[in-house]
Scaffold this motif. Structure first.
Motif, short mmCIF file in Angstrom:
data_model
loop_
_atom_site.label_atom_id
_atom_site.label_comp_id
_atom_site.label_asym_id
_atom_site.label_seq_id
_atom_site.Cartn_x
_atom_site.Cartn_y
_atom_site.Cartn_z
N ILE A 84 -10.28 -14.78 2.77
CA ILE A 84 -11.04 -16.80 2.25
C ILE A 84 -11.26 -17.20 2.41
N PRO A 85 -12.79 -17.43 2.72
CA PRO A 85 -13.50 -17.51 1.30
C PRO A 85 -13.78 -17.50 0.76
N HIS A 86 -13.25 -16.43 0.25
CA HIS A 86 -13.24 -15.51 -1.33
C HIS A 86 -12.26 -16.79 -2.06
N LEU A 87 -10.67 -16.84 -1.55
CA LEU A 87 -10.19 -16.94 -2.39
C LEU A 87 -10.49 -18.44 -2.41
N LYS A 88 -11.14 -19.10 -1.69
CA LYS A 88 -11.21 -20.41 -1.91
C LYS A 88 -12.50 -21.20 -2.49
N ARG A 89 -13.26 -20.08 -2.72
CA ARG A 89 -14.51 -19.80 -3.86
C ARG A 89 -14.35 -19.87 -5.01
N LEU A 90 -12.65 -18.89 -4.88
CA LEU A 90 -12.39 -18.50 -6.70
C LEU A 90 -11.32 -20.29 -6.81
N HIS A 91 -11.45 -20.97 -6.08
CA HIS A 91 -10.19 -21.70 -6.62
C HIS A 91 -9.20 -21.82 -6.23
N ALA A 92 -8.73 -20.79 -5.59
CA ALA A 92 -7.45 -20.08 -5.54
C ALA A 92 -6.45 -20.71 -4.39
N ASP A 93 -5.06 -21.20 -5.14
CA ASP A 93 -4.45 -21.60 -3.48
C ASP A 93 -3.15 -21.48 -2.80
N ALA A 94 -2.59 -20.04 -3.91
CA ALA A 94 -1.94 -20.01 -3.01
C ALA A 94 -2.08 -17.78 -2.79
N VAL A 95 -1.08 -17.49 -2.55
CA VAL A 95 -1.11 -15.94 -2.43
C VAL A 95 -0.18 -15.10 -2.59
N TYR A 96 0.36 -14.43 -3.25
CA TYR A 96 1.18 -14.00 -3.60
C TYR A 96 1.01 -12.66 -3.60
N PHE A 97 2.07 -12.04 -2.21
CA PHE A 97 1.88 -10.82 -1.64
C PHE A 97 3.05 -10.46 -1.90
N SER A 98 2.45 -8.88 -3.21
CA SER A 98 3.74 -8.00 -3.44
C SER A 98 4.48 -7.64 -2.05
N PRO A 99 5.25 -6.57 -1.19
CA PRO A 99 5.62 -5.99 -0.14
C PRO A 99 4.96 -6.30 1.49
N VAL A 100 5.83 -6.54 1.45
CA VAL A 100 4.82 -6.43 3.24
C VAL A 100 6.43 -5.93 4.55
N PHE A 101 7.33 -6.11 3.71
CA PHE A 101 8.29 -5.29 4.73
C PHE A 101 8.29 -3.99 4.95
N GLU A 102 9.00 -3.71 5.95
CA GLU A 102 8.40 -1.92 6.82
C GLU A 102 9.69 -1.17 5.78
N SER A 103 8.88 -0.34 4.47
CA SER A 103 9.74 -0.06 3.79
C SER A 103 9.32 2.28 3.71
N ASP A 104 9.98 3.16 2.86
CA ASP A 104 9.91 4.30 3.19
C ASP A 104 8.63 4.58 2.30
N ARG A 105 7.70 4.33 1.43
CA ARG A 105 6.45 4.72 0.96
C ARG A 105 6.09 3.22 0.52
N HIS A 106 6.69 2.90 -1.67
CA HIS A 106 5.24 2.23 -1.82
C HIS A 106 5.79 0.74 -1.07
N GLY A 107 7.15 0.05 -1.04
CA GLY A 107 7.01 -1.60 -0.62
C GLY A 107 8.15 -1.66 -1.46
N TYR A 108 8.66 -1.54 -2.19
CA TYR A 108 9.85 -1.41 -2.62
C TYR A 108 11.70 -0.94 -2.99
N ASP A 109 10.52 0.00 -1.15
CA ASP A 109 11.82 0.84 -1.08
C ASP A 109 12.09 0.54 0.39
N THR A 110 12.47 -0.89 0.37
CA THR A 110 12.81 -1.85 1.84
C THR A 110 13.55 -0.58 2.92
#
Length: 437
Positions: A38-64
């Motif tokens: 988070i300190p790095h993100l704030k130093r970058l002036h980023a104020d939105a994080v887009y997370f690629s898949p976080v939910f239970e999946s078989d392998r790479h996240g896009y296989d929910t």
């Protein structure tokens, strides 16, 4: 909407956190690592994080497997809730990947079909024909995503499916306080589903941001008042790197003028599309550029042109990563800790300036100087005029601004006053952001 004046930062969690490639069923709270960044993100002036898949999946996240449960390789729902809480307390919005076109073979409803076949109450959640066979010898045929049969296409015309998905989104909003979704392969999604999704999200959280992945065609077929707020601007993504590699800045100028120019025929005037130099699906920009000294002017262009800029984790200090044949692992590495160098310094400055000037978040586009290797363009909004300039050449260039109605400017990167009546000497691989007096 909050997104139009934001700087996004994309994280591919399974790679970023060093999770096993296959779901091993072992719960490890790796996602908490984001809090340390988070300190790095704030130093970058980023104020939105887009997370690629976080939910239970078989392998790479896009296989929910389960839309209600954080992938055990990342931790528990409580772990992710703590991450989101920490981000929100630091003024950072949270956007999740909404993977609704397809699920993995491990998805609980598909597993029910594998077991019960025609007797499964979930057989109509998918496009299944029981008189055929699959690549996995299931004894029935089903539709996959673009030939990938480990990804089972959902039937989004089925009200039971949409009700289930919408209940999951509502739970994400309540449990994780998320602010938006990026819709995976939005170009494949049923338009009626996206209309229902927009209406549902508006009713639950009026400022909820919907972003669609689209690679080609008319973006307005999914970006409009009834569907999505924004989409990925792949046309300008390609123009960014190839304009520098080919030393042909006419390419990116053509795309930006076509999309956002002052003329009435500009096709996306007033829209706020997601701008990016790379992401989890494409070769890192530091690898694709022939001349690494083009990185700072390229990012100056990215933050100066119309759109919502998005940084892909690690690219702010120029890490490499090439898309391989059949594998994206090199694009999605584990990173132990954030780094900072001259490129990161420059990007942080671009981000701060971008967020501080309405002309850069809402203005249209007009080229002032254009050659194969130099570009100066104007962003104007409600009387504020910002000029962005870049020189892709390895030698200095003297730019003239005759007829541009410009006398003096403030250099927003360096805090200096610039007199424009005699033109300006652009250094090799130079760039600037000026506010005109």
């Amino acid at each position: 909407m909050w997104s139009t004046e934001s700087v996004f930062y994309q994280i591919y969690p399974l790679g970023f956190c060093g999770a096993p490639k296959e779901n091993d069923g072992v719960l490890v709270p790796r996602i908490r690592k984001v809090i340390e960044w988070i300190p790095h993100l704030k130093r970058l002036h980023a104020d939105a994080v887009y997370f690629s898949p976080v939910f239970e999946s078989d392998r790479h996240g896009y296989d929910t497997r389960d839309y209600t449960k954080i992938d055990c390789r990342l931790g528990s729902n409580a772990d992710f809730a703590e991450v989101c809480k920490a981000l929100k307390e630091n003024g950072i919005h949270v956007v999740l990947d909404g993977v609704f076109n397809h699920v993995g073979r491990g998805f609980w409803a598909f597993q029910d079909v594998l077991q019960k076949r025609e007797q499964s109450q979930y057989k109509d959640w998918f496009y299944i024909h029981f008189d055929g066979n699959s690549n996995y010898n299931d004894g029935f045929w089903y539709e996959g995503w673009e030939g990938h049969f480990e990804l089972v296409k959902l039937n989004l015309d089925n009200p039971q499916v949409t009700d289930y998905l919408f209940s999951c989104i509502k739970a994400w909003i309540e449990e994780f306080q998320i602010d938006g979704l990026r819709l995976d392969v939005a170009y494949c999604l049923n338009p009626n589903f996206m209309r229902k999704l927009r209406a549902f999200c508006d009713s639950v959280k009026p400022d909820f941001f919907l972003l669609g992945e689209i690679l080609f065609g008319d973006y307005k077929r999914i970006v409009n008042p009834e569907m999505l707020h924004s989409c990925t601007n792949y046309e300008c993504y390609k123009g960014l790197y190839s304009s520098f590699n080919d030393l042909n800045l006419f390419e990116i100028n053509y795309a930006l003028n076509r999309q956002f120019g002052k003329e009435s025929h500009a096709i996306y005037k007033g829209e706020h599309l997601l701008s990016f130099a790379d992401n989890h699906d494409v070769t890192r920009v530091a690898s694709i550029l022939k001349e690494k000294r083009h990185l700072p002017p390229l990012y100056c262009l990215l933050f100066g042109m119309p759109g919502i800029p998005c940084i892909y984790y690690g690219s702010e200090w120029g890490i490499l990563g090439e898309k391989g044949h059949g594998s994206d692992d090199a694009l999605r590495p584990e990173l132990a800790s954030p780094e900072w160098n001259e490129l990161t310094d420059a990007i942080a400055s671009f981000a701060e300036i971008h967020k501080s000037h309405k002309a850069l978040t809402h203005g249209d586009y007009k080229s002032i100087v254009l050659t194969n290797r130099q570009l100066v363009f104007e962003r104007e909004f409600e009387g504020e005029r910002i000029w962005i300039g870049l020189n892709a050449e390895d030698k200095a260039y003297h730019a003239h601004f005759n007829g541009a109605d410009a006398g003096t400017a403030t250099d927003l990167l360096r805090g200096e006053q610039v007199a424009l009546s005699g033109g300006y000497q652009m250094p090799p691989f130079g760039y600037f952001i000026w506010k005109l007096s």
